[in-house]
Design a protein around this motif. Structure first.
Motif, short mmCIF file in Angstrom:
data_model
loop_
_atom_site.label_atom_id
_atom_site.label_comp_id
_atom_site.label_asym_id
_atom_site.label_seq_id
_atom_site.Cartn_x
_atom_site.Cartn_y
_atom_site.Cartn_z
N SER A 100 2.12 30.06 -7.82
CA SER A 100 1.73 29.23 -6.81
C SER A 100 1.38 27.90 -7.39
O SER A 100 1.27 27.69 -8.48
N THR A 101 1.11 27.01 -6.45
CA THR A 101 0.91 25.50 -6.54
C THR A 101 -0.63 25.55 -7.32
O THR A 101 -0.79 24.93 -8.20
N GLY A 102 -1.63 26.26 -6.84
CA GLY A 102 -3.11 26.48 -7.52
C GLY A 102 -2.74 26.75 -8.88
O GLY A 102 -3.55 26.31 -9.79
N TYR A 103 -2.36 27.77 -9.10
CA TYR A 103 -2.09 28.32 -10.42
C TYR A 103 -1.36 27.17 -11.29
O TYR A 103 -1.70 27.06 -12.62
N PHE A 104 -0.33 26.67 -11.09
CA PHE A 104 0.36 25.68 -11.62
C PHE A 104 -0.48 24.57 -12.06
O PHE A 104 -0.48 24.19 -13.38
N LYS A 105 -1.19 23.98 -11.24
CA LYS A 105 -2.27 22.82 -11.36
C LYS A 105 -3.21 23.41 -12.39
O LYS A 105 -3.65 22.81 -13.17
N ALA A 106 -3.97 24.62 -12.28
CA ALA A 106 -4.69 25.06 -13.05
C ALA A 106 -4.17 25.14 -14.55
O ALA A 106 -4.83 24.68 -15.79
N LEU A 107 -2.91 25.69 -14.61
CA LEU A 107 -2.19 25.90 -15.92
C LEU A 107 -1.81 24.62 -16.85
O LEU A 107 -2.18 24.45 -17.90
N THR A 108 -1.29 23.70 -16.06
CA THR A 108 -0.60 22.64 -16.38
C THR A 108 -1.48 21.24 -16.35
O THR A 108 -1.20 20.07 -17.23
N GLY A 109 -2.48 21.06 -15.58
CA GLY A 109 -3.09 19.95 -15.26
C GLY A 109 -2.38 18.84 -14.40
O GLY A 109 -3.11 17.69 -13.96
N TRP A 110 -1.14 19.41 -13.81
CA TRP A 110 -0.40 18.41 -12.92
C TRP A 110 -0.99 18.54 -11.65
O TRP A 110 -1.34 19.45 -11.01
N GLN A 111 -1.25 17.23 -11.18
CA GLN A 111 -2.12 17.16 -9.92
C GLN A 111 -1.21 16.60 -8.96
O GLN A 111 -1.62 16.60 -7.80
N GLY A 112 0.10 16.16 -9.17
CA GLY A 112 0.98 15.92 -8.29
C GLY A 112 1.54 16.83 -7.23
O GLY A 112 1.40 18.03 -7.36
N VAL A 113 2.22 16.37 -6.37
CA VAL A 113 2.94 17.40 -5.42
C VAL A 113 4.17 18.13 -6.20
O VAL A 113 4.72 17.37 -6.65
N THR A 114 4.24 19.40 -5.98
CA THR A 114 5.20 20.07 -6.51
C THR A 114 6.09 20.76 -5.47
O THR A 114 5.39 21.34 -4.61
N SER A 115 7.35 21.25 -5.88
CA SER A 115 7.92 22.32 -5.20
C SER A 115 8.19 23.35 -6.06
O SER A 115 7.85 23.42 -7.21
N ASN A 116 8.50 24.57 -5.41
CA ASN A 116 8.80 25.94 -6.38
C ASN A 116 9.97 25.57 -7.26
O ASN A 116 10.02 26.19 -8.32
N HIS A 117 11.09 24.71 -7.03
CA HIS A 117 11.97 24.55 -8.01
C HIS A 117 11.36 23.60 -9.09
O HIS A 117 11.64 23.99 -10.13
N ALA A 118 10.70 22.61 -8.82
CA ALA A 118 9.91 21.75 -9.83
C ALA A 118 9.22 22.50 -10.82
O ALA A 118 8.94 22.47 -11.91
N ARG A 119 8.39 23.46 -10.27
CA ARG A 119 7.50 24.50 -10.99
C ARG A 119 8.28 25.28 -11.72
O ARG A 119 7.93 25.63 -13.05
N ASP A 120 9.48 25.82 -11.17
CA ASP A 120 10.25 26.57 -11.84
C ASP A 120 10.91 25.72 -13.34
O ASP A 120 10.64 26.47 -14.37
N ALA A 121 11.20 24.57 -13.15
CA ALA A 121 11.82 23.81 -13.89
C ALA A 121 10.71 23.64 -15.14
O ALA A 121 10.97 23.73 -16.15
N ALA A 122 9.57 23.54 -14.74
CA ALA A 122 8.44 22.76 -15.53
C ALA A 122 8.00 24.27 -16.25
O ALA A 122 7.68 24.05 -17.59
N MET A 123 8.19 25.36 -15.98
CA MET A 123 7.77 26.64 -16.72
C MET A 123 8.87 27.15 -17.65
O MET A 123 8.47 27.60 -18.93
N LEU A 124 10.07 26.32 -17.61
CA LEU A 124 10.81 26.53 -18.79
C LEU A 124 10.63 25.64 -19.88
O LEU A 124 11.15 25.95 -20.96
N VAL A 125 9.75 24.44 -19.77
CA VAL A 125 9.46 23.73 -20.88
C VAL A 125 8.11 23.79 -21.41
O VAL A 125 7.46 23.16 -22.27
N TRP A 126 7.21 24.07 -20.47
CA TRP A 126 5.69 24.29 -20.35
C TRP A 126 5.03 24.71 -21.91
O TRP A 126 5.53 25.78 -22.07
N GLY A 127 4.38 24.06 -22.65
CA GLY A 127 4.01 24.49 -23.77
C GLY A 127 4.97 24.80 -24.97
O GLY A 127 4.63 25.27 -26.09
N PHE A 128 6.02 23.99 -24.65
CA PHE A 128 7.14 24.11 -25.71
C PHE A 128 6.79 23.78 -27.24
O PHE A 128 6.25 22.68 -27.38
#
Length: 137
Positions: free
Chosen positions: A109-137
Motif C-alpha cells: 500500500s501507499t501508506g506502508y510504502f511511505k512509512a517504510l521508505t520515507g518517500w513522500q511523493g506520489v507513487t503508482s503500484n508499478h513504481a512501488r514494485d520497482a522500488a521494492m526490488l532495490v530498497w535497502g540494497f
C-alpha cells in the motif's frame, strides 16, 4: 566514475522504475513510464549504475484467479518485455539481475510504502514494485 545506483524495473505497459543510491541509502527517483522512456532513463544514468534489478515475469509460476485468457496474454506481453530488457542491458554492458516475482515483497500500500521508505511523493503500484526490488540494497 562512482557507480552506486541500483535501478529497479517493474516491466509492463506501465513500467515502474526506481533509482536507489547505495551511498545515500535512499530512493532518488520513482517513475511510471512507457518502456522507451525507461530505456532512456537507464541509458542516461548508465555510467553511475552498479546494477539493474528486473522483476522477471518469465520466472512466475502462477497467474492468479480471474480471466485466464486475458491474464495469459498480459503475462506473455510482460515476459516479452523482460526479454527485451535482458537484451538491452546485455547490449549496453550494464550489470543486471533478473529477479523472481516471488522473491520480492510487492503490491504494498501507499501508506506502508511511505512509512517504510520515507518517500513522500506520489507513487503508482508499478513504481512501488520497482522500488521494492532495490530498497535497502
Amino acid at each position: 566514475m562512482d557507480k552506486n545506483l541500483i535501478i529497479g524495473i517493474d516491466p509492463g505497459v506501465k513500467t515502474g522504475i526506481a533509482v536507489y543510491s547505495k551511498k545515500e541509502k535512499k530512493l532518488l527517483e520513482l517513475h511510471t513510464v512507457r518502456i522507451h522512456r525507461a530505456f532512456e532513463i537507464v541509458t542516461d544514468m548508465g555510467a553511475h549504475i552498479e546494477m539493474v534489478r528486473i522483476e522477471d515475469a518469465r520466472q512466475r509460476k502462477w497467474l492468479g484467479s480471474g480471466d485466464a485468457e486475458a491474464k495469459k496474454q498480459g503475462a506473455g506481453s510482460v515476459k516479452r518485455d523482460c526479454k527485451i530488457w535482458e537484451d538491452f542491458l546485455q547490449d549496453k554492458a550494464i550489470p543486471f539481475q533478473m529477479t523472481s516475482p516471488g522473491k520480492v515483497k510487492t503490491k504494498i500500500s501507499t501508506g506502508y510504502f511511505k512509512a517504510l521508505t520515507g518517500w513522500q511523493g506520489v507513487t503508482s503500484n508499478h513504481a512501488r514494485d520497482a522500488a521494492m526490488l532495490v530498497w535497502g540494497f
